[in-house]
Design an enzyme around this catalytic site. Sequence first.
Site, short mmCIF file in Angstrom:
data_model
loop_
_atom_site.label_atom_id
_atom_site.label_comp_id
_atom_site.label_asym_id
_atom_site.label_seq_id
_atom_site.Cartn_x
_atom_site.Cartn_y
_atom_site.Cartn_z
N GLU A 128 -12.29 -2.17 2.08
CA GLU A 128 -13.10 -1.97 3.96
C GLU A 128 -14.11 -0.56 3.55
O GLU A 128 -13.96 0.39 4.66
CB GLU A 128 -11.64 -1.72 4.80
CG GLU A 128 -10.49 -2.90 4.68
CD GLU A 128 -10.35 -2.08 6.12
OE1 GLU A 128 -10.25 -1.15 6.55
OE2 GLU A 128 -9.89 -3.32 6.48
N GLU B 240 0.80 -0.87 -0.01
CA GLU B 240 0.03 -0.41 0.16
C GLU B 240 0.99 1.33 0.16
O GLU B 240 2.15 1.56 0.51
CB GLU B 240 -0.58 0.20 1.06
CG GLU B 240 -1.72 0.84 1.51
CD GLU B 240 -2.58 0.85 2.38
OE1 GLU B 240 -2.59 -0.25 3.44
OE2 GLU B 240 -3.30 2.07 2.39
N GLU C 206 -6.05 -9.22 3.44
CA GLU C 206 -5.48 -8.58 4.50
C GLU C 206 -5.16 -9.13 5.93
O GLU C 206 -6.40 -9.39 6.45
CB GLU C 206 -5.70 -6.67 4.94
CG GLU C 206 -5.72 -6.26 3.42
CD GLU C 206 -5.83 -4.39 4.42
OE1 GLU C 206 -5.78 -4.48 5.30
OE2 GLU C 206 -6.19 -3.63 3.02
N TYR D 111 -7.01 -8.21 11.70
CA TYR D 111 -5.08 -8.08 12.25
C TYR D 111 -6.00 -8.26 14.15
O TYR D 111 -6.70 -8.28 14.42
CB TYR D 111 -5.41 -6.64 12.49
CG TYR D 111 -4.61 -5.84 10.93
CD1 TYR D 111 -3.69 -6.11 10.65
CD2 TYR D 111 -5.90 -5.25 10.30
CE1 TYR D 111 -3.39 -5.77 9.03
CE2 TYR D 111 -5.40 -5.43 8.93
CZ TYR D 111 -4.15 -5.39 8.39
OH TYR D 111 -4.30 -4.74 6.84
N GLN E 20 1.68 -6.12 5.81
CA GLN E 20 1.43 -5.97 4.48
C GLN E 20 3.85 -6.28 3.82
O GLN E 20 3.65 -7.09 4.70
CB GLN E 20 2.03 -4.07 4.32
CG GLN E 20 0.38 -3.18 4.16
CD GLN E 20 0.13 -2.22 4.31
OE1 GLN E 20 1.70 -1.59 3.32
NE2 GLN E 20 -0.89 -1.52 4.55
N ASN F 175 -6.84 1.70 2.37
CA ASN F 175 -7.27 2.67 2.70
C ASN F 175 -7.10 4.04 1.96
O ASN F 175 -8.29 4.48 1.20
CB ASN F 175 -6.79 3.36 4.38
CG ASN F 175 -7.94 2.86 5.14
OD1 ASN F 175 -8.81 1.03 4.76
ND2 ASN F 175 -7.35 2.97 6.61
O1 AHR Z 1 -2.94 -2.43 6.29
C1 AHR Z 1 -3.26 -1.28 7.15
C2 AHR Z 1 -4.50 -0.72 6.61
O2 AHR Z 1 -5.79 -1.73 7.30
C3 AHR Z 1 -4.91 -0.96 5.37
O3 AHR Z 1 -4.94 0.33 4.88
C4 AHR Z 1 -6.65 -0.68 5.83
O4 AHR Z 1 -7.48 -1.94 4.54
C5 AHR Z 1 -7.30 -1.59 6.72
O5 AHR Z 1 -7.38 -1.61 8.01
#
Ligand code: AHR
Length: 489
Positions: A171, A25, A289, A241, A340, A70
């Site tokens: 998202e 990203e 993600e 996450y 990432q 994002n």
């Molecule tokens: O990976 C970091 C952020 O986490 C990304 O931009 C978003 O999609 C998610 O909330």
Amino acid sequence: MNHIKIDLDRQSGCIHPHIFGGFVEHLGRCVYGGIYEPGSPLADKQGFRRDVLEALQRLNLSIVRYPGGNFVSGYRWMDGIGPVEDRPTRPDLAWGAIETNHFGTNEFIQFCRTINAEPYLVVNCGDGDMREARDWVEYCNGTQNTALANLRRQHGFDAPHNVKYWGIGNEVDGDWQIGYKTAQEYARAYKEFAKVMRWVDPSISLLASAVSSWRTDFVERIQLLLDHAPDLIDYLAIHWYVGNPEGDFEKYMAVSELIEERISAIEGLIRVMKLQRNIQRPIAIAVDEWNVWYRTHGATPTGPDNLEEKYNLEDALVVAMHFNAFIRHARSVKMANIAQLVNVIAPIFTNPDGLFLQTIFYPIEIYRQSCGNIALDVFWTGDTFSTAEHAGLRVLDVSATLDDRARKLTVFVVNRSQTDEMETTITLDGGQFAGTGQAWVVNGPDIKAENSFDAPDRVSATRSAVTAGLTSATYTFEPHSVTALSFDL
Ligand code: AHR
């Protein structure tokens, strides 16, 4: 005593290599100063960091998602093509940063070709429109004498990029997103975007942004998406996450249950909707993600933490448990992208002079290098642990794969005990061990051990030879370790 029973005939699905995917990203130092640093003595002719490319080659990622995240919900892809000096610098509202657009579509495609990964692009379904989305498909994949295909040729790329994977939005279910959409709004927008993108290139695979907010209306969202666009969805994309904010190791190790619950819930929703709507075509899950991320949550790309999470050994165990779950659910999870790749919540950490490999690099490497093409349905039993929420969790977290061409069985094991080694018998049905094999183990001195520029190898991976009888083997798993045990058959 622990016991892992494997029957080579109990095959639970084909493993898609795209479960070993990554994500880049425009955020902090992921692109600039991460994969791309023109002018650096470490950069190649194209501006890619050679040391980063070398590390990425070890991970051999199958697919990379780009440009967000994002970020994509405010991105104009046309800003990132053509002569670099003509590209506009824009505010990035998603992350409160400034984007120079020096790295864009063609640089990303070249990056993917260099690391031999499939490109996966996400279109802006935040403040972008479907015209822009379908124009991007035409620019990348067009073969006819049309304006945007010709523009790509003018930019030096005669052959189409053939980008197969396209996500529509990121998202969209979260109000932190530029252009947040209700379930109804997104289902409708998705259908219209998907329709015209497919008309431009009927061969593309499409991913719908299904769930990132697990406490809201994801059931309704998935129902509406599959009501509106059953023929236009190839994957439902889900995100999460995880982390250990309370410093509770056992609780953290029980995150396997959360992963199982979430994947199983989405599998169930897909099955229900396929039945209800008589949808015959496959719809897969893309966990596009996922990672450990909690220490730098709330940080900004330009702030002191830069989302530059430093990982320890327990995080590496959690990353390995994710791969075990993806393998166990191989029939439905056909893509997964760790978020990432470099610096920003990432396995590789750079400075201008070099890099070190974070703890989580090693499980990605050993799973990718050892994973077979067929998932096996493993039975295992043995020591257990409990948390406030879960009783009787097996200390070992296990998956197994068969490589049917190389005739190799690999058993992946996370030993979730902080203190105890786990002596284990592995028995085999449906085939015989050839007698030889190897153990590839990720470990370090303690669960909080981290790597850094000063101590790059506190957590690392080591290999050793193992032997087996005709149909059984014993192995002792080290405390707090990840092991890939591969046996020739
Ligand atoms: O990976 C970091 C952020 O986490 C990304 O931009 C978003 O999609 C998610 O909330």
